[in-house]
Motif scaffolding. Sequence first.
Motif, mmCIF file in Angstrom:
data_model
loop_
_atom_site.group_PDB
_atom_site.id
_atom_site.type_symbol
_atom_site.label_atom_id
_atom_site.label_comp_id
_atom_site.label_asym_id
_atom_site.label_seq_id
_atom_site.Cartn_x
_atom_site.Cartn_y
_atom_site.Cartn_z
ATOM 1 N N VAL A 192 -24.608 16.570 7.255
ATOM 2 C CA VAL A 192 -25.472 15.465 6.816
ATOM 3 C C VAL A 192 -26.828 15.549 7.509
ATOM 4 C CG1 VAL A 192 -23.540 13.917 6.326
ATOM 5 C CG2 VAL A 192 -24.612 13.877 8.589
ATOM 6 N N SER A 193 -27.832 14.993 6.849
ATOM 7 C CA SER A 193 -29.198 15.038 7.369
ATOM 8 C C SER A 193 -29.386 14.045 8.507
ATOM 9 C CB SER A 193 -30.180 14.707 6.239
ATOM 10 O OG SER A 193 -31.455 14.416 6.753
ATOM 11 N N PRO A 194 -29.780 14.514 9.711
ATOM 12 C CA PRO A 194 -30.055 13.590 10.819
ATOM 13 C C PRO A 194 -31.199 12.629 10.508
ATOM 14 C CG PRO A 194 -29.797 15.839 11.614
ATOM 15 C CD PRO A 194 -29.892 15.913 10.116
ATOM 16 N N PRO A 198 -29.095 9.130 10.780
ATOM 17 C CA PRO A 198 -29.199 9.490 12.206
ATOM 18 C C PRO A 198 -27.947 9.160 13.030
ATOM 19 C CG PRO A 198 -30.552 7.565 11.705
ATOM 20 C CD PRO A 198 -30.106 8.121 10.399
ATOM 21 N N ASP A 199 -27.369 8.001 12.804
ATOM 22 C CA ASP A 199 -26.203 7.612 13.606
ATOM 23 C C ASP A 199 -24.966 8.420 13.221
ATOM 24 O OD1 ASP A 199 -27.464 5.552 15.179
ATOM 25 O OD2 ASP A 199 -27.535 4.352 13.345
ATOM 26 N N LEU A 200 -24.787 8.637 11.921
ATOM 27 C CA LEU A 200 -23.662 9.445 11.466
ATOM 28 C C LEU A 200 -23.779 10.866 11.994
ATOM 29 C CD1 LEU A 200 -21.169 10.026 9.774
ATOM 30 C CD2 LEU A 200 -22.643 10.259 7.765
ATOM 31 N N ALA A 201 -24.979 11.440 11.933
ATOM 32 C CA ALA A 201 -25.188 12.807 12.410
ATOM 33 C C ALA A 201 -24.909 12.922 13.906
ATOM 34 C CB ALA A 201 -26.609 13.265 12.100
ATOM 35 N N ALA A 202 -25.205 11.867 14.650
ATOM 36 C CA ALA A 202 -24.994 11.900 16.102
ATOM 37 C C ALA A 202 -23.522 12.022 16.464
ATOM 38 C CB ALA A 202 -25.596 10.641 16.732
ATOM 39 N N VAL A 203 -22.656 11.392 15.675
ATOM 40 C CA VAL A 203 -21.220 11.420 16.019
ATOM 41 C C VAL A 203 -20.433 12.402 15.168
ATOM 42 C CG1 VAL A 203 -21.338 9.003 16.734
ATOM 43 C CG2 VAL A 203 -20.502 9.567 14.435
ATOM 44 N N ALA A 204 -21.100 13.038 14.191
ATOM 45 C CA ALA A 204 -20.398 13.933 13.262
ATOM 46 C C ALA A 204 -19.557 15.001 13.957
ATOM 47 C CB ALA A 204 -21.403 14.575 12.304
#
Length: 235
Positions: A192-194, A198-204
Amino acid sequence: MTESGTKAAPEAKPRRGRPPSTSLNQGLILDTALAIIEREGADALTLRRLGTELGANHTAVLRHFAGKDEILLGLAERLIEEAMDGFVPSAGWRQTLESMASRVRAACLAHPQVAVLVATRVSRRAAEFRGADVVIGALRQAGFEDRDAARYYRSLVDTAMALASYEAAVTALDSASLEGDRMAWRREYLAVSPARYPDLAAVAPFLAEADEDDQFGTTLGLLLDAVELRARAGR
């Protein structure tokens, strides 16, 4: 030969391995219904199919159950009976609730097709009454008044059944779908695109790891922590 000279038709014989309808009982009918669902899925269970499997006219089944819905309630009770078999409450109320929830989960995972089918039903039979008595007793032991014990009983049981039946539904998926869903955490979610998420990408990177956790235990623990906090506040 008959008097008219024609040969008499041979008597129909019951299929080998199937009991005559006179030997039908509720236990045998539920065993057969369970086997059909586990082998072919919920849609395969009909009164006519039950009759065929039992070597009897489907109307014979109706002498033991009012209809298909009552058979489903009997299957719901079967799951609870399996969960309650040999159960002894622990000294501590929280340990009792954890043990009960784990037993319900194990019964659902042992019969995933049935669990998905009956998880939302109220069997209104002895095993369910005993399970309710145990859970409510643990909540009263925790110090809750009767009204709150009733409310939290419903919340705990509904959540445990929802979690267990969800997990059962996952195990009942075909292998290709199951593997595709598992790999999604390692592919699509990692990609996913940070900038956009942004939050999803941080914990992905940790989502696939969380997929391996005991989600049932984690969610149950969160719920029981909340129950324990409310019990302390009530004191």
